[in-house]
Design a protein around this motif. Structure first.
Motif, PDB file in Angstrom:
ATOM      1  N   LEU A 143       0.835  -1.166   0.045  1.00 56.35           N
ATOM      2  CA  LEU A 143      -0.054  -0.032  -0.052  1.00 56.35           C
ATOM      3  C   LEU A 143       0.894   1.522   0.023  1.00 56.35           C
ATOM      4  N   GLU A 144       2.010   1.089   0.824  1.00 56.25           N
ATOM      5  CA  GLU A 144       2.909   2.439   1.011  1.00 56.25           C
ATOM      6  C   GLU A 144       3.443   2.773  -0.313  1.00 56.25           C
ATOM      7  N   ALA A 145       4.168   1.594  -0.922  1.00 53.13           N
ATOM      8  CA  ALA A 145       4.647   1.349  -2.291  1.00 53.13           C
ATOM      9  C   ALA A 145       3.946   2.098  -3.460  1.00 53.13           C
ATOM     10  N   ARG A 146       2.650   1.834  -3.588  1.00 55.18           N
ATOM     11  CA  ARG A 146       1.639   2.276  -4.523  1.00 55.18           C
ATOM     12  C   ARG A 146       1.350   3.538  -4.237  1.00 55.18           C
ATOM     13  N   PHE A 147       0.962   3.900  -3.010  1.00 52.16           N
ATOM     14  CA  PHE A 147       0.838   5.404  -2.539  1.00 52.16           C
ATOM     15  C   PHE A 147       1.886   6.203  -2.925  1.00 52.16           C
ATOM     16  N   THR A 148       2.934   5.851  -2.727  1.00 53.21           N
ATOM     17  CA  THR A 148       4.204   6.606  -3.222  1.00 53.21           C
ATOM     18  C   THR A 148       4.364   6.816  -4.718  1.00 53.21           C
TER      19      THR A 148
ATOM     20  N   ASN B  33       1.430   9.131  -6.130  1.00 55.02           N
ATOM     21  CA  ASN B  33       1.703  10.547  -5.702  1.00 55.02           C
ATOM     22  C   ASN B  33       2.655  11.238  -6.388  1.00 55.02           C
ATOM     23  N   ALA B  34       2.548  11.740  -7.519  1.00 58.86           N
ATOM     24  CA  ALA B  34       3.338  12.427  -8.536  1.00 58.86           C
ATOM     25  C   ALA B  34       3.933  13.922  -7.755  1.00 58.86           C
ATOM     26  N   THR B  35       3.441  14.442  -7.246  1.00 58.73           N
ATOM     27  CA  THR B  35       3.989  15.720  -6.292  1.00 58.73           C
ATOM     28  C   THR B  35       4.635  15.207  -5.296  1.00 58.73           C
ATOM     29  N   HIS B  36       4.604  14.193  -4.684  1.00 63.53           N
ATOM     30  CA  HIS B  36       5.453  13.740  -3.441  1.00 63.53           C
ATOM     31  C   HIS B  36       5.179  14.573  -2.333  1.00 63.53           C
ATOM     32  N   ASP B  37       3.968  15.173  -2.158  1.00 64.36           N
ATOM     33  CA  ASP B  37       3.717  15.968  -1.137  1.00 64.36           C
ATOM     34  C   ASP B  37       2.746  15.060   0.098  1.00 64.36           C
ATOM     35  N   GLY B  38       2.445  13.811  -0.028  1.00 65.11           N
ATOM     36  CA  GLY B  38       1.736  13.031   0.933  1.00 65.11           C
ATOM     37  C   GLY B  38       0.381  13.201   0.850  1.00 65.11           C
TER      38      GLY B  38
ATOM     39  N   GLY C 194      -2.829   6.088 -10.458  1.00 67.55           N
ATOM     40  CA  GLY C 194      -2.029   5.053  -9.962  1.00 67.55           C
ATOM     41  C   GLY C 194      -2.812   4.020  -8.797  1.00 67.55           C
ATOM     42  N   MET C 195      -4.196   4.507  -8.328  1.00 68.01           N
ATOM     43  CA  MET C 195      -4.870   3.783  -7.349  1.00 68.01           C
ATOM     44  C   MET C 195      -6.082   3.616  -7.769  1.00 68.01           C
ATOM     45  N   PRO C 196      -6.530   2.930  -8.802  1.00 71.15           N
ATOM     46  CA  PRO C 196      -8.123   2.937  -9.197  1.00 71.15           C
ATOM     47  C   PRO C 196      -9.138   2.731  -8.204  1.00 71.15           C
ATOM     48  N   ARG C 197      -8.788   1.628  -7.166  1.00 71.51           N
ATOM     49  CA  ARG C 197      -9.905   1.406  -6.249  1.00 71.51           C
ATOM     50  C   ARG C 197      -9.860   2.722  -5.163  1.00 71.51           C
ATOM     51  N   VAL C 198      -8.662   3.287  -4.887  1.00 69.43           N
ATOM     52  CA  VAL C 198      -9.038   4.514  -4.126  1.00 69.43           C
ATOM     53  C   VAL C 198      -9.787   5.338  -4.830  1.00 69.43           C
TER      54      VAL C 198
END
Length: 114
Positions: free
Chosen positions: A58-63, A66-71, A81-85
């Protein structure tokens, strides 16, 4: 009478050498209890490893998403990047700020796993 290396002996003389049936059952129950405890411990450990593995994924997919790397993951980033989300974005974004954090996604997943 029974013949053995000591010669002819009666069953009565050999009886103390025999394992009583109740002792054998106790031994079997003891082994079963130990086996059950061992299996339960292995299951618990495997669950922890599986949970840690899912957390890392989950962390790897989120990172990666997250193209802007702002969390903060916007709906557009989630769609890419995360279609279910993205499909549950409005449910996860409980504060209605237009983005979700990893913590919010984790909470949503934990609530809906049960």
């Amino acid at each position: 009478m029974i013949w053995n290396s000591a010669g002819w002996q009666s069953w009565v003389e050999l009886r103390p050498l025999a394992i009583p049936c109740t002792s054998f059952i106790f031994l079997k129950e003891s082994l079963m209890k130990r086996l059950f405890i061992l299996l339960a411990a292995m299951f618990a450990v495997s669950s922890v490893f599986a949970q840690n593995s899912m957390q890392q994924i989950l962390e790897a997919r989120f990172t990666a998403a997250n193209a802007t790397h702002d969390g903060k993951l916007t709906k557009e980033q989630a769609q890419a990047g995360m279609p279910r989300v993205a499909a549950h974005f409005d449910e996860i974004d409980t504060t209605h700020q237009g983005y979700v954090t990893l913590e919010q996604i984790e909470q949503f997943v934990a609530q809906h796993q049960r």
